[in-house]
Scaffold this motif. Structure first.
Motif, short mmCIF file in Angstrom:
data_model
loop_
_atom_site.label_atom_id
_atom_site.label_comp_id
_atom_site.label_asym_id
_atom_site.label_seq_id
_atom_site.Cartn_x
_atom_site.Cartn_y
_atom_site.Cartn_z
N TRP A 274 0.95 -1.33 0.03
CA TRP A 274 0.16 -0.06 0.06
C TRP A 274 0.80 1.27 -0.21
CZ3 TRP A 274 -4.81 0.46 -1.07
CH2 TRP A 274 -5.58 1.88 -0.78
N PRO A 275 1.11 1.72 -1.20
CA PRO A 275 1.94 3.08 -1.05
C PRO A 275 1.27 4.08 -0.45
CG PRO A 275 1.73 1.87 -3.54
CD PRO A 275 0.65 1.36 -2.44
N ASP A 276 2.27 4.70 0.25
CA ASP A 276 1.77 5.96 1.23
C ASP A 276 2.27 7.30 0.73
OD1 ASP A 276 1.29 7.91 2.89
OD2 ASP A 276 1.13 6.70 4.83
N ALA A 278 1.78 10.37 1.23
CA ALA A 278 2.24 11.25 2.44
C ALA A 278 3.59 10.95 3.18
CB ALA A 278 1.30 11.66 3.40
N GLN A 279 3.81 9.72 3.60
CA GLN A 279 4.98 9.23 4.29
C GLN A 279 6.11 8.93 3.49
OE1 GLN A 279 3.85 6.51 7.54
NE2 GLN A 279 2.02 7.47 7.74
N GLU A 280 5.74 8.57 2.30
CA GLU A 280 6.67 8.21 1.11
C GLU A 280 7.30 6.82 1.49
OE1 GLU A 280 9.53 11.41 0.97
OE2 GLU A 280 8.47 12.71 -0.17
N LYS A 281 6.49 5.95 1.64
CA LYS A 281 6.85 4.60 2.06
C LYS A 281 5.73 3.47 1.34
CE LYS A 281 5.91 4.10 6.78
NZ LYS A 281 6.34 3.99 7.97
N ASN A 282 6.12 2.37 1.38
CA ASN A 282 5.04 1.31 1.51
C ASN A 282 4.49 0.76 2.64
OD1 ASN A 282 4.87 1.68 -1.40
ND2 ASN A 282 6.80 0.14 -1.72
N HIS A 283 3.47 0.18 2.87
CA HIS A 283 2.78 -0.37 4.00
C HIS A 283 2.51 -1.90 3.57
CE1 HIS A 283 2.71 3.04 6.26
NE2 HIS A 283 1.93 3.76 5.24
N PHE A 284 2.78 -2.69 4.40
CA PHE A 284 2.46 -4.32 4.00
C PHE A 284 3.15 -4.76 2.70
CE2 PHE A 284 -1.29 -1.76 5.61
CZ PHE A 284 -1.23 -2.33 7.08
N ASP A 309 13.44 9.94 -6.73
CA ASP A 309 14.49 10.48 -7.56
C ASP A 309 13.54 11.81 -8.27
OD1 ASP A 309 16.19 8.58 -7.04
OD2 ASP A 309 15.61 7.28 -8.99
N PHE A 310 12.56 12.07 -8.03
CA PHE A 310 11.54 12.99 -8.60
C PHE A 310 10.95 14.00 -7.77
CE2 PHE A 310 11.30 9.17 -11.09
CZ PHE A 310 11.60 9.48 -12.21
N PRO A 311 10.93 15.43 -7.92
CA PRO A 311 10.46 16.01 -6.93
C PRO A 311 9.01 15.73 -6.40
CG PRO A 311 11.32 17.38 -8.78
CD PRO A 311 11.60 15.92 -9.24
N ALA A 312 8.42 15.88 -5.33
CA ALA A 312 7.07 15.57 -4.83
C ALA A 312 5.99 15.99 -5.98
CB ALA A 312 6.88 16.06 -3.54
N ALA A 313 6.40 17.34 -6.50
CA ALA A 313 5.31 17.54 -7.40
C ALA A 313 5.30 17.23 -8.45
CB ALA A 313 5.54 19.33 -7.45
N ASP A 314 6.26 16.42 -8.91
CA ASP A 314 6.34 15.64 -10.15
C ASP A 314 5.83 14.25 -10.31
OD1 ASP A 314 6.82 18.08 -11.39
OD2 ASP A 314 8.91 17.56 -11.58
N ARG A 315 5.40 13.64 -9.04
CA ARG A 315 5.11 12.23 -8.85
C ARG A 315 3.56 11.88 -9.13
NH1 ARG A 315 7.98 11.84 -2.54
NH2 ARG A 315 9.96 12.52 -3.37
N PRO A 316 3.59 10.54 -9.68
CA PRO A 316 1.89 10.45 -10.09
C PRO A 316 1.55 9.84 -8.75
CG PRO A 316 3.44 9.46 -11.81
CD PRO A 316 4.30 10.13 -10.52
N ASN A 317 0.24 9.66 -8.50
CA ASN A 317 -0.36 8.94 -7.55
C ASN A 317 -0.09 7.43 -7.29
OD1 ASN A 317 -2.12 7.86 -5.34
ND2 ASN A 317 -3.30 9.68 -5.39
N ALA A 318 0.93 6.97 -6.62
CA ALA A 318 1.34 5.65 -6.64
C ALA A 318 0.26 4.78 -6.25
CB ALA A 318 2.54 5.49 -5.87
N THR A 319 -0.42 5.48 -4.96
CA THR A 319 -1.38 4.49 -4.37
C THR A 319 -2.52 3.90 -5.34
OG1 THR A 319 -0.94 5.90 -2.55
CG2 THR A 319 -3.10 4.42 -2.51
N ILE A 320 -2.69 4.86 -6.30
CA ILE A 320 -3.95 4.43 -7.55
C ILE A 320 -3.34 3.39 -8.77
CG2 ILE A 320 -5.53 5.27 -9.07
CD1 ILE A 320 -5.84 7.64 -7.49
N VAL A 321 -2.18 4.08 -9.18
CA VAL A 321 -1.75 3.47 -10.26
C VAL A 321 -1.08 2.01 -9.96
CG1 VAL A 321 -1.30 5.54 -11.68
CG2 VAL A 321 0.56 4.48 -10.21
#
Length: 488
Positions: A274-276, A278-284, A309-321
């Protein structure tokens, strides 16, 4: 414009395009299927193909109509909700969509009437030409749409002048780096979705004791196509992923749920997590060491891109994709399993009398469409925060509506779409439930054909208009077609 209003605008576009994708995907597949059926009938004189044509052409026409209606809404949204996008990039996307209308849509519309109502007005050769032109038109339409969408992901062939895109090389614009992979991946996805739909319809009939040559034939044809295309789609998907790694590395990092590369170690494959954001890490997280580098880099030493490796503003929503990608891949594996099981049952001569397999096939009926939607969400959400990658941010492309305006229009879209397309879908499913009829072309329930055409193609005696004895599945038709052997 507030962040909430922007989110609602994106949800509204995603909601409407989700409906629009479903119907053209089915029409792309059914148009080609109808062309194959009519060609088979012309070549073999086997009326089973004719019955299947008259059954599926009704479903095709309904899906075609709903696809046109939903497509009109998409076009209007470019002006109403995404004025910034139209202002900056309209000089590229506008002509591409115009070419789609001038070529594909006019080709489809020009021959559609002959295809639907021309059986007793034109010769068989011309009617088949009309069916073939409609099928080609659906593929041409997909080509232009995917060219426009692919350019938004891998833009080239333009210059920015005063903040606006100016085309300088149309060849590069159309044949941009991701275009071939997206086009092939989408068309195969449409064929797979249709084949699964056709197979599920046939399995439903068999499970409910409606066993006739037409049902067996469409089950056999659908499963053969799945057996051919499902493994091929997996290979095309791998090539598409490598192309995305080259041109949109942040999307790959989000798909993989990969946050950082410690030291020089090869990257693992994150199976589930479960990519988070806000906390920039994966759970479970459940990971397989080295496999990420092996799949994406085809190496045990090279690392894959990481989200940090990318600025936070340029990151896609990993939780969804992360999860939409796994839904697509999981369904693809189930398609391969379905195809492999069908091949084994053919070998055992049990393809048409295996209730567990028929239930499996029915359950997989919507899998192709769900996989297309999951793949589309992965592609489009993974491009964020850009609407034209590296050129125009989504926040700069939206029309500055208020949150209340976006909430109201989104609510209206949901109600109207569920009512309109819900009823259309239910009617399609009702037709599927009824199934193909033996000698349907002679019963007046579908597109009619005249007696001269029937005589010309030497129909079997039980289908001839002068024969007063009604044909049944247990009569000469079943003996002629010998479905237990030939349908394989």
């Amino acid at each position: 414009m507030s962040d909430l209003a922007l989110t609602l605008a994106r949800i509204q576009f995603g909601f409407t395009i989700s409906f629009h994708i479903i119907f053209p995907a089915i029409t792309i597949g059914l148009a080609s299927y109808l062309a194959v059926l009519e060609a088979s009938w012309l070549k073999t004189k086997n009326t089973v193909y004719l019955d299947l044509y008259h059954f599926w052409v009704k479903i095709f026409s309904l899906c075609f109509g709903m696809g046109v209606v939903s497509g009109l809404v998409m076009a209007y949204q470019f002006g109403t909700n995404w004025a910034g996008f139209s202002t900056v990039a309209g000089s590229v996307t506008g002509p591409l969509l115009t070419y789609e209308v001038l070529t594909a849509f006019f080709l489809e519309a020009g021959f559609l009437g002959v295809m639907l109502f021309g059986w007793n007005k034109v010769g068989p050769g011309l009617h088949f030409t009309a069916t073939l032109m409609v099928a080609i038109g659906t593929l041409v339409s997909a080509t232009w749409i995917l060219a426009s969408n692919s350019w938004m992901h891998t833009p080239q062939g333009f210059e920015l002048v005063d903040g606006k895109v100016i085309p300088v090389d149309w060849f590069k614009i159309i044949f941009n780096p991701s275009f071939p992979y997206r086009l092939v991946h989408m068309v195969i996805g449409a064929y797979l979705a249709t084949a699964l739909f056709v197979s599920a319809a046939a399995s439903w009939q068999l499970l409910h004791a409606k066993n006739n040559p037409s049902v067996r034939k469409m089950l056999s044809m659908g499963l053969w196509l799945i057996l051919l295309l499902a493994p091929l789609q997996a290979m095309i998907g791998d090539l598409h992923g490598l192309n995305t790694l080259k041109h949109q590395p942040a999307k790959i990092a989000a798909i993989e749920g990969h946050w950082q590369n410690p030291g020089d170690e090869a990257s693992p494959l994150v199976l589930f997590a479960w990519p988070d954001m806000a906390q920039e890490k994966n759970h479970f997280a459940l990971e397989i060491p080295l496999l990420g580098s092996l799949i994406l880099r085809h190496s045990l030493t090279e690392q894959i891109p990481a989200l940090k490796d990318f600025p936070a503003a340029d990151r896609p929503n990993a939780t969804i994709v992360f999860w939409t990608f796994r839904v697509m891949v999981g369904l693809g594996l189930l398609m391969i399993l379905l195809a492999a099981t069908s091949l084994w049952l053919r070998f055992k001569d049990k393809l048409y009398n295996s209730p567990p397999f028929q239930k499996f096939s029915i359950a997989m009926g919507p899998a192709g469409l769900v996989a297309i939607l999951a793949g589309w969400y992965t592609t489009e959400i993974g491009r964020q925060p850009w609407v034209v990658y590296g050129v125009l941010r989504t926040a700069d492309a939206v029309t500055p509506h208020t949150t209340a305006e976006m909430a109201l229009t989104l609510g209206l879209f949901v109600v109207i779409y569920l009512a309109l397309f819900g009823m259309g879908t239910l009617y399609v499913l009702r037709l599927v439930k009824v199934g193909p009829k033996t000698g349907e072309a002679l019963q007046g329930d579908a597109i009619s054909i005249n007696r001269n055409e029937l005589d010309e193609f030497t129909l079997a005696p039980e289908f001839h208009p002068d024969n007063k004895k009604p044909a049944t599945a247990d009569s000469k038709t079943e003996q002629q077609t010998n479905p237990d052997k030939k349908d394989n």
